[in-house]
Design a protein around this motif. Structure first.
Motif, PDB file in Angstrom:
ATOM      1  N   ASN A   1       0.759  -1.159  -0.194  1.00  0.00           N
ATOM      2  CA  ASN A   1       0.065   0.119  -0.119  1.00  0.00           C
ATOM      3  C   ASN A   1       0.727   1.428  -0.064  1.00  0.00           C
ATOM      4  O   ASN A   1       1.949   1.407   0.436  1.00  0.00           O
ATOM      5  N   GLY A   2       0.401   2.410  -0.586  1.00  0.00           N
ATOM      6  CA  GLY A   2       1.090   3.398  -0.871  1.00  0.00           C
ATOM      7  C   GLY A   2       0.091   4.927  -0.898  1.00  0.00           C
ATOM      8  O   GLY A   2      -1.119   4.421  -1.034  1.00  0.00           O
ATOM      9  N   LEU A   3       0.690   5.814  -0.966  1.00  0.00           N
ATOM     10  CA  LEU A   3      -0.091   7.205  -1.124  1.00  0.00           C
ATOM     11  C   LEU A   3      -0.577   7.600  -2.675  1.00  0.00           C
ATOM     12  O   LEU A   3       0.572   7.337  -3.430  1.00  0.00           O
ATOM     13  N   ILE A   4      -1.778   7.789  -2.940  1.00  0.00           N
ATOM     14  CA  ILE A   4      -2.136   8.097  -4.215  1.00  0.00           C
ATOM     15  C   ILE A   4      -2.840   9.338  -3.995  1.00  0.00           C
ATOM     16  O   ILE A   4      -3.809   9.693  -3.456  1.00  0.00           O
ATOM     17  N   THR A   5      -2.160  10.534  -4.705  1.00  0.00           N
ATOM     18  CA  THR A   5      -2.626  11.863  -4.688  1.00  0.00           C
ATOM     19  C   THR A   5      -3.016  12.292  -6.134  1.00  0.00           C
ATOM     20  O   THR A   5      -2.975  11.542  -7.092  1.00  0.00           O
ATOM     21  N   GLY A   6      -3.814  13.380  -6.204  1.00  0.00           N
ATOM     22  CA  GLY A   6      -3.976  13.906  -7.636  1.00  0.00           C
ATOM     23  C   GLY A   6      -3.552  15.241  -7.948  1.00  0.00           C
ATOM     24  O   GLY A   6      -3.459  15.978  -7.047  1.00  0.00           O
TER      25      GLY A   6
ATOM     26  N   THR B   1      -7.159   1.946  -6.200  1.00  0.00           N
ATOM     27  CA  THR B   1      -7.252   3.016  -5.174  1.00  0.00           C
ATOM     28  C   THR B   1      -8.852   2.920  -5.139  1.00  0.00           C
ATOM     29  O   THR B   1      -9.724   2.161  -5.364  1.00  0.00           O
ATOM     30  N   THR B   2      -9.196   4.195  -4.365  1.00  0.00           N
ATOM     31  CA  THR B   2     -10.685   4.543  -4.302  1.00  0.00           C
ATOM     32  C   THR B   2     -10.864   6.197  -4.595  1.00  0.00           C
ATOM     33  O   THR B   2      -9.802   6.861  -4.595  1.00  0.00           O
ATOM     34  N   TRP B   3     -12.005   6.167  -5.044  1.00  0.00           N
ATOM     35  CA  TRP B   3     -12.371   7.790  -5.367  1.00  0.00           C
ATOM     36  C   TRP B   3     -12.290   8.778  -4.430  1.00  0.00           C
ATOM     37  O   TRP B   3     -12.375   8.128  -3.265  1.00  0.00           O
TER      38      TRP B   3
ATOM     39  N   ASP C   1     -15.060   5.347  -0.254  1.00  0.00           N
ATOM     40  CA  ASP C   1     -14.724   3.683  -0.238  1.00  0.00           C
ATOM     41  C   ASP C   1     -14.943   3.198  -1.663  1.00  0.00           C
ATOM     42  O   ASP C   1     -14.744   2.228  -1.785  1.00  0.00           O
ATOM     43  N   ARG C   2     -15.537   4.003  -2.682  1.00  0.00           N
ATOM     44  CA  ARG C   2     -15.766   3.523  -4.023  1.00  0.00           C
ATOM     45  C   ARG C   2     -14.451   2.992  -4.766  1.00  0.00           C
ATOM     46  O   ARG C   2     -13.648   3.724  -4.952  1.00  0.00           O
ATOM     47  N   PRO C   3     -14.437   1.981  -5.122  1.00  0.00           N
ATOM     48  CA  PRO C   3     -13.115   1.360  -5.922  1.00  0.00           C
ATOM     49  C   PRO C   3     -12.838   2.134  -7.081  1.00  0.00           C
ATOM     50  O   PRO C   3     -13.737   2.668  -8.047  1.00  0.00           O
TER      51      PRO C   3
ATOM     52  N   PRO D   1     -11.771  23.390 -13.353  1.00  0.00           N
ATOM     53  CA  PRO D   1     -12.358  23.557 -12.022  1.00  0.00           C
ATOM     54  C   PRO D   1     -12.813  22.097 -11.305  1.00  0.00           C
ATOM     55  O   PRO D   1     -12.436  21.782 -10.275  1.00  0.00           O
ATOM     56  N   GLU D   2     -13.735  21.550 -12.434  1.00  0.00           N
ATOM     57  CA  GLU D   2     -13.941  20.110 -11.906  1.00  0.00           C
ATOM     58  C   GLU D   2     -12.830  19.154 -11.457  1.00  0.00           C
ATOM     59  O   GLU D   2     -12.773  18.547 -10.695  1.00  0.00           O
ATOM     60  N   ALA D   3     -12.001  19.122 -12.330  1.00  0.00           N
ATOM     61  CA  ALA D   3     -10.726  18.369 -12.217  1.00  0.00           C
ATOM     62  C   ALA D   3      -9.856  18.734 -11.027  1.00  0.00           C
ATOM     63  O   ALA D   3      -9.546  17.910 -10.218  1.00  0.00           O
ATOM     64  N   GLY D   4      -9.922  20.061 -10.771  1.00  0.00           N
ATOM     65  CA  GLY D   4      -9.138  20.554  -9.657  1.00  0.00           C
ATOM     66  C   GLY D   4      -9.866  20.310  -8.235  1.00  0.00           C
ATOM     67  O   GLY D   4      -9.238  19.994  -7.275  1.00  0.00           O
ATOM     68  N   VAL D   5     -11.292  20.084  -8.214  1.00  0.00           N
ATOM     69  CA  VAL D   5     -11.994  19.636  -7.212  1.00  0.00           C
ATOM     70  C   VAL D   5     -11.604  18.282  -6.799  1.00  0.00           C
ATOM     71  O   VAL D   5     -11.106  17.779  -5.621  1.00  0.00           O
ATOM     72  N   GLN D   6     -11.566  17.255  -7.763  1.00  0.00           N
ATOM     73  CA  GLN D   6     -10.982  15.997  -7.523  1.00  0.00           C
ATOM     74  C   GLN D   6      -9.922  15.869  -7.209  1.00  0.00           C
ATOM     75  O   GLN D   6      -9.380  15.152  -6.294  1.00  0.00           O
ATOM     76  N   ALA D   7      -8.963  16.587  -7.780  1.00  0.00           N
ATOM     77  CA  ALA D   7      -7.355  16.412  -7.388  1.00  0.00           C
ATOM     78  C   ALA D   7      -7.256  16.928  -5.999  1.00  0.00           C
ATOM     79  O   ALA D   7      -6.392  16.212  -5.083  1.00  0.00           O
ATOM     80  N   GLY D   8      -7.927  18.017  -5.808  1.00  0.00           N
ATOM     81  CA  GLY D   8      -7.677  18.792  -4.201  1.00  0.00           C
ATOM     82  C   GLY D   8      -8.172  17.879  -3.274  1.00  0.00           C
ATOM     83  O   GLY D   8      -7.506  17.832  -2.116  1.00  0.00           O
ATOM     84  N   ARG D   9      -9.066  16.925  -3.444  1.00  0.00           N
ATOM     85  CA  ARG D   9      -9.568  16.047  -2.309  1.00  0.00           C
ATOM     86  C   ARG D   9      -8.729  14.767  -2.249  1.00  0.00           C
ATOM     87  O   ARG D   9      -8.915  14.027  -1.265  1.00  0.00           O
ATOM     88  N   MET D  10      -8.059  14.378  -3.514  1.00  0.00           N
ATOM     89  CA  MET D  10      -7.484  12.861  -3.441  1.00  0.00           C
ATOM     90  C   MET D  10      -6.288  12.830  -2.736  1.00  0.00           C
ATOM     91  O   MET D  10      -5.383  13.452  -2.870  1.00  0.00           O
ATOM     92  N   ARG D  11      -6.495  11.921  -1.761  1.00  0.00           N
ATOM     93  CA  ARG D  11      -5.412  11.465  -0.747  1.00  0.00           C
ATOM     94  C   ARG D  11      -5.707  10.076  -0.401  1.00  0.00           C
ATOM     95  O   ARG D  11      -6.114   9.892   0.863  1.00  0.00           O
TER      96      ARG D  11
END
Length: 417
Positions: A149-154, A356-358, A362-364, A392-402
């Motif tokens: 396991n490791g860290l996945i960011t966006g 990973t998950t969204w 917890d959605r795969p 902006p929409e891509a930015g919202v997803q990227a900013g939340r992804m950790r």
């Protein structure tokens, strides 16, 4: 597209060399401390050739060897990839063709890329899956302690407001590569150090570290670097630097694309982590959106916040064209199919399967990606940055992804790691 290596590896090499010399001389560096209690035994016997009459020095007890790090890649079967058969493999085909534009001449990838060209431009998903299984085999990516396991960011390609000329509304310079910055690529001299670069400036007859973010901000347009454009918002400009590329919308509505050109050599430090450590934000709100909200509520502390990260990215203006930004592989990134990796483990251009998950769920999220970019914060075997696209929409997803996740690299059957 993203941040690169800093001065710290050079300092580490110098420190290791210094420790080795001090140890050879029987001296403990002053910076090293010992645990409380009686001091450890010290061998005081001189070399035999220096004192022939001295008794032989007893052999020191052999130290237990450190555990060997796990192999970073481990061969597995296709059936072990979670969600492999459910992925829409056709969605990754454009990214595969882009990778082949860069790696087709490499011996290990030549046969696969030639076969991909023969398959055509838009094969159905089932054909792509069969193609991949026929030409490649999966290798699980492991951390040094054998965990998976490791860290996945966006990350994403942002759009910010800017201008060709400075004004009250556009006061923040977007700099190109400085005229006085010295860059030494150690890989040109020592192949084993191919991932290390030194950036600095010459003062007299010495090379010193290049200016920090705080220094460059203080100099503004007097900095020894060309000013490409002027930004309206400093926090938007900061996050454009974090992403490594983006677009600038001018007052007349036209858009200018800019991309990563270089970096000042200082290591990237997370401003979100600093806000959490200062008690300014709870960890669950230390996202890009949360940081922007804090910055706009605390304008008097904006410089304090941004300057906790000494790293500074310089840009270059890119030709106007369609498609994604150019990644470290030298090809356009594909929305939701390109990923930034650490190339010390995963070769650039390779197919990578991600599980990973969204964001915030917890959605795969399990799909075929392609290693087409790198990043200064993307260090380690099981570590990746998921490219979400533009706007902006891509930015919202990227900013939340950790998220936590696992990676598998797909390599040609005829090659080995």
């Amino acid at each position: 597209m993203k941040r690169r290596a800093s001065l710290s590896p050079l300092r580490a090499l110098l420190a290791v060399a210094t420790l080795g010399l001090l140890s050879a001389c029987g001296t403990r560096p002053p910076s090293m401390t010992t645990p409380s209690g009686p001091p450890p035994a010290v061998r005081t016997c001189p070399p035999a050739q220096a004192c022939p009459a001295c008794p032989a020095c007893p052999a020191a007890p052999a130290a237990a060897p450190p555990p060997a790090p796990a192999e970073p890649l481990q061969r597995i079967d296709w059936s072990e990839l979670p969600g492999w058969r459910e992925d829409d493999h056709a969605g990754a085909w454009p990214a595969l063709r882009e990778s082949c534009n860069a790696i087709a001449q490499q011996p290990r990838w030549q046969a696969m890329c030639e076969a991909a060209r023969a398959l055509g431009g838009t094969p159905p998903a089932a054909s792509v899956r069969r193609f991949l299984e026929a030409h490649l085999e999966p290798w699980a990516v492991l951390n040094s302690d054998a965990t998976r396991n490791g860290l996945i960011t966006g990350y994403y390609e942002p759009l910010i407001k800017g201008s060709r000329t400075p004004s009250e509304h556009y006061p923040w310079p977007i700099h190109g590569i400085p005229h006085d910055m010295l860059t030494v690529d150690f890989g040109d001299l020592y192949p084993d150090l191919k991932n290390l670069r030194l950036r600095g400036r010459i003062v007299g007859n010495k090379v010193v570290p290049y200016w920090t973010r705080a220094d460059i901000e203080r100099m503004q347009d007097r900095a020894p670097a060309p000013t490409l454009l002027w930004a309206a918002d400093p926090i938007d400009l900061f996050f454009l630097q974090v992403q490594g590329s983006g677009r600038v919308e001018l007052p007349d509505g036209t858009k200018v694309r800019i991309g990563y050109a270089d970096q000042n050599g200082h290591p990237y430090q997370s401003i979100g982590r600093w806000l959490v450590a200062q008690g300014e934000l709870p960890i669950e709100k230390a996202s890009m959106e949360g940081i922007k909200n804090w910055a706009r509520a605390n304008p008097q502390r904006l410089s304090e916040l941004l300057n906790t990260n000494p790293s500074y990215v310089f840009f270059r203006e890119l030709p106007a064209r369609g498609g994604g930004p150019i990644g470290a592989l030298g090809v356009p990134l594909t929305d939701e199919r390109s990923v930034a990796v650490d190339p010390r483990t995963i070769p650039l251009g390779a197919p990578v399967y991600l599980s990973t998950t969204w964001p915030l769920s917890d959605r795969p999220l399990q799909r075929l990606m392609f290693a087409q970019d790198t990043g200064g914060a993307i260090k380690g075997a099981v570590r990746a940055d998921f490219f979400w696209g533009f706007g902006p929409e891509a930015g919202v997803q990227a900013g939340r992804m950790r998220q936590q996740g696992q990676l598998w690299v797909l390599l040609p059957r005829s090659s080995r790691p």
